[in-house]
Design a protein around this motif. Structure first.
Motif, PDB file in Angstrom:
ATOM      1  N   GLY A 140     -49.587 -74.563  53.046  1.00  0.00           N
ATOM      2  CA  GLY A 140     -49.920 -74.839  54.443  1.00  0.00           C
ATOM      3  C   GLY A 140     -48.876 -74.353  55.427  1.00  0.00           C
ATOM      4  O   GLY A 140     -48.969 -74.645  56.617  1.00  0.00           O
ATOM      5  N   GLY A 141     -47.895 -73.608  54.923  1.00  0.00           N
ATOM      6  CA  GLY A 141     -46.818 -73.120  55.779  1.00  0.00           C
ATOM      7  C   GLY A 141     -47.188 -71.870  56.556  1.00  0.00           C
ATOM      8  O   GLY A 141     -48.315 -71.353  56.457  1.00  0.00           O
ATOM      9  N   ARG A 142     -46.230 -71.392  57.336  1.00  0.00           N
ATOM     10  CA  ARG A 142     -46.477 -70.265  58.234  1.00  0.00           C
ATOM     11  C   ARG A 142     -45.415 -69.186  58.022  1.00  0.00           C
ATOM     12  O   ARG A 142     -44.227 -69.500  57.871  1.00  0.00           O
ATOM     13  N   VAL A 143     -45.867 -67.947  58.035  1.00  0.00           N
ATOM     14  CA  VAL A 143     -44.980 -66.801  57.831  1.00  0.00           C
ATOM     15  C   VAL A 143     -45.067 -65.900  59.052  1.00  0.00           C
ATOM     16  O   VAL A 143     -46.170 -65.509  59.464  1.00  0.00           O
ATOM     17  N   LEU A 144     -43.919 -65.569  59.629  1.00  0.00           N
ATOM     18  CA  LEU A 144     -43.867 -64.645  60.761  1.00  0.00           C
ATOM     19  C   LEU A 144     -43.367 -63.293  60.285  1.00  0.00           C
ATOM     20  O   LEU A 144     -42.238 -63.168  59.791  1.00  0.00           O
ATOM     21  N   LEU A 145     -44.209 -62.281  60.403  1.00  0.00           N
ATOM     22  CA  LEU A 145     -43.787 -60.903  60.138  1.00  0.00           C
ATOM     23  C   LEU A 145     -43.177 -60.356  61.412  1.00  0.00           C
ATOM     24  O   LEU A 145     -43.881 -60.137  62.399  1.00  0.00           O
ATOM     25  N   PHE A 146     -41.874 -60.156  61.399  1.00  0.00           N
ATOM     26  CA  PHE A 146     -41.150 -59.780  62.614  1.00  0.00           C
ATOM     27  C   PHE A 146     -40.471 -58.415  62.476  1.00  0.00           C
ATOM     28  O   PHE A 146     -40.518 -57.593  63.389  1.00  0.00           O
ATOM     29  N   GLY A 147     -39.798 -58.157  61.348  1.00  0.00           N
ATOM     30  CA  GLY A 147     -39.175 -56.862  61.132  1.00  0.00           C
ATOM     31  C   GLY A 147     -40.224 -55.783  60.928  1.00  0.00           C
ATOM     32  O   GLY A 147     -41.290 -56.044  60.364  1.00  0.00           O
ATOM     33  N   VAL A 148     -39.942 -54.569  61.375  1.00  0.00           N
ATOM     34  CA  VAL A 148     -40.915 -53.476  61.294  1.00  0.00           C
ATOM     35  C   VAL A 148     -40.768 -52.736  59.961  1.00  0.00           C
ATOM     36  O   VAL A 148     -39.734 -52.118  59.708  1.00  0.00           O
ATOM     37  N   PRO A 149     -41.791 -52.794  59.092  1.00  0.00           N
ATOM     38  CA  PRO A 149     -41.710 -52.060  57.825  1.00  0.00           C
ATOM     39  C   PRO A 149     -41.827 -50.551  58.062  1.00  0.00           C
ATOM     40  O   PRO A 149     -42.407 -50.110  59.060  1.00  0.00           O
ATOM     41  N   PHE A 150     -41.273 -49.773  57.150  1.00  0.00           N
ATOM     42  CA  PHE A 150     -41.475 -48.335  57.204  1.00  0.00           C
ATOM     43  C   PHE A 150     -42.955 -48.043  56.969  1.00  0.00           C
ATOM     44  O   PHE A 150     -43.640 -48.770  56.242  1.00  0.00           O
ATOM     45  N   LYS A 151     -43.458 -46.968  57.564  1.00  0.00           N
ATOM     46  CA  LYS A 151     -44.855 -46.594  57.386  1.00  0.00           C
ATOM     47  C   LYS A 151     -45.126 -46.321  55.907  1.00  0.00           C
ATOM     48  O   LYS A 151     -44.340 -45.648  55.233  1.00  0.00           O
ATOM     49  N   GLY A 152     -46.216 -46.850  55.392  1.00  0.00           N
ATOM     50  CA  GLY A 152     -46.550 -46.677  53.986  1.00  0.00           C
ATOM     51  C   GLY A 152     -46.074 -47.806  53.094  1.00  0.00           C
ATOM     52  O   GLY A 152     -46.279 -47.759  51.872  1.00  0.00           O
ATOM     53  N   THR A 153     -45.458 -48.838  53.676  1.00  0.00           N
ATOM     54  CA  THR A 153     -44.975 -49.964  52.880  1.00  0.00           C
ATOM     55  C   THR A 153     -46.138 -50.667  52.182  1.00  0.00           C
ATOM     56  O   THR A 153     -47.146 -51.000  52.809  1.00  0.00           O
ATOM     57  N   VAL A 154     -46.000 -50.886  50.882  1.00  0.00           N
ATOM     58  CA  VAL A 154     -47.020 -51.557  50.078  1.00  0.00           C
ATOM     59  C   VAL A 154     -46.361 -52.707  49.324  1.00  0.00           C
ATOM     60  O   VAL A 154     -45.243 -52.572  48.818  1.00  0.00           O
ATOM     61  N   LEU A 155     -47.053 -53.850  49.253  1.00  0.00           N
ATOM     62  CA  LEU A 155     -46.513 -55.025  48.573  1.00  0.00           C
ATOM     63  C   LEU A 155     -47.203 -55.256  47.234  1.00  0.00           C
ATOM     64  O   LEU A 155     -48.422 -55.081  47.113  1.00  0.00           O
ATOM     65  N   ASP A 156     -46.434 -55.696  46.256  1.00  0.00           N
ATOM     66  CA  ASP A 156     -46.974 -56.149  44.977  1.00  0.00           C
ATOM     67  C   ASP A 156     -47.089 -57.667  45.063  1.00  0.00           C
ATOM     68  O   ASP A 156     -46.175 -58.412  44.683  1.00  0.00           O
ATOM     69  N   TYR A 157     -48.213 -58.127  45.606  1.00  0.00           N
ATOM     70  CA  TYR A 157     -48.370 -59.552  45.910  1.00  0.00           C
ATOM     71  C   TYR A 157     -49.813 -59.971  45.664  1.00  0.00           C
ATOM     72  O   TYR A 157     -50.755 -59.265  46.042  1.00  0.00           O
ATOM     73  N   ASP A 158     -49.984 -61.114  45.049  1.00  0.00           N
ATOM     74  CA  ASP A 158     -51.319 -61.645  44.783  1.00  0.00           C
ATOM     75  C   ASP A 158     -51.838 -62.337  46.037  1.00  0.00           C
ATOM     76  O   ASP A 158     -51.419 -63.448  46.369  1.00  0.00           O
ATOM     77  N   VAL A 159     -52.747 -61.680  46.719  1.00  0.00           N
ATOM     78  CA  VAL A 159     -53.229 -62.174  48.007  1.00  0.00           C
ATOM     79  C   VAL A 159     -53.984 -63.490  47.860  1.00  0.00           C
ATOM     80  O   VAL A 159     -54.085 -64.263  48.826  1.00  0.00           O
TER      81      VAL A 159
END
Length: 322
Positions: free
Chosen positions: A236-255
């Motif tokens: 139930g928490g909150r995540v702020l994406l603030f830093g700018v990733p490089f173009k093409g950044t891909v995450l290995d994360y289970d959505v």
């Protein structure tokens, strides 16, 4: 370069201080994805010439580089930094120059703020970066008593720590991969972690009775930083994406974890005039101590040295002066 010529409504400012931002370095290196490559967007100075009503020679000011129209669909729907005019506006030729022109568009829409006597030029150079932090925390909403994790202990991450404390967070944890930054951050945050030596998510859960942070602020564009934030927040928490990733950044994360744990992911990009005004008020009222973050000063003719040490990770915040 020649001193910029003014049109009706413009202001010419003699630069006194301009912070060197990580995005400036990324632009120089061809890595920044979010805007045009003009550098120097944290400037303060003294008005040298004014063709705008309400501003006169000799006044101490901050100038905001990007200003929206406040009239289009995006502006009226609460997304002013998505305004099609926002990225088209800028100061000329940028903040790292002896003199720069603030166009009438910016001036007329509140993009120039007069500095109070108790706000130095150095402090004023933090108005823009602090404003982006103000906007980001408003969007992610920090409640009194929250535990906040900030990933990335650069100047932006440290401004997030200061602002989260000002917003009454109970405890603020920060992490980084740099020993230098982790040590520096230990004087500002409640807990400072080196993510190459400990598992951030495990340490955060130890501090929160196994829950995780209420809010994770990711002040870095690195994939590892984003994953640390996502994995350290509570259900139930909150995540702020603030830093700018490089173009093409891909995450290995289970959505599926986002849905199953009802995690909210919110992004925040830049700032507008309500944010710069609040940032200036914070500085005037001494709610944050931004001068503590300035580790280096460089005259304009040593700009390349400032960029070099910033790229080498030997500074927290460098301020260029003229």
């Amino acid at each position: 370069m020649e001193i910029p010529k003014l049109s009706e409504g413009d202001i010419l400012v003699k630069m006194k201080a301009c912070g060197l931002c990580g995005t400036d370095v990324e632009k120089i290196c061809g890595q920044y994805t979010a805007s045009q490559p003009i550098i120097g967007h944290e400037p303060t100075g003294i008005i040298e010439e004014s063709r705008a009503e309400g501003y006169k020679k000799g006044e101490r000011v901050f100038a905001h580089h990007h200003v929206p129209c406040y009239e289009c669909y995006y502006c009226k729907k609460g997304s002013p930094t998505m305004c099609p005019y926002y990225r088209k506006t800028n100061i000329e030729p940028g903040g790292f120059s002896e003199y720069f022109r603030v166009p009438a568009w910016n001036v007329e829409r509140g993009g120039v703020l007069k500095l109070p006597d108790n706000v130095s030029f150095d402090e004023g150079s933090f108005i823009e970066p602090l404003a982006t932090v103000v906007r980001g925390q408003r969007r992610v909403k920090i409640d009194e008593g929250d535990t906040v994790l900030v990933v990335g202990a650069g100047p932006m991450g440290l401004l997030h720590v200061m602002t989260a404390k000002r917003n009454k967070a109970k405890q603020v944890v920060i992490s980084d991969v740099s020993d230098f930054r982790v040590e520096f951050a230990s004087t500002i945050a409640d807990y400072s972690l080196n993510s190459t030596k400990v598992k951030v998510q495990e340490e955060v859960r130890k501090l929160t009775d196994g829950r995780g942070a209420d809010v994770a602020i990711i002040a870095s564009g690195a994939p590892r930083a984003i994953l640390d934030g996502l994995r350290s927040v509570r259900k139930g928490g909150r995540v702020l994406l603030f830093g700018v990733p490089f173009k093409g950044t891909v995450l290995d994360y289970d959505v599926s974890d986002l849905l199953n744990n009802e995690i909210s992911v919110i992004s925040s990009n830049a700032a507008v005039e309500e944010d710069t005004r609040e940032a200036l008020k914070m500085l005037e009222n001494r709610e944050v101590n931004v001068e503590k973050l300035v580790t280096h000063h460089f005259p304009l003719d040593q700009f390349e040295d400032a960029v070099r040490i910033s790229k080498e990770g030997k500074t927290i915040k460098a301020v260029i002066y003229s």
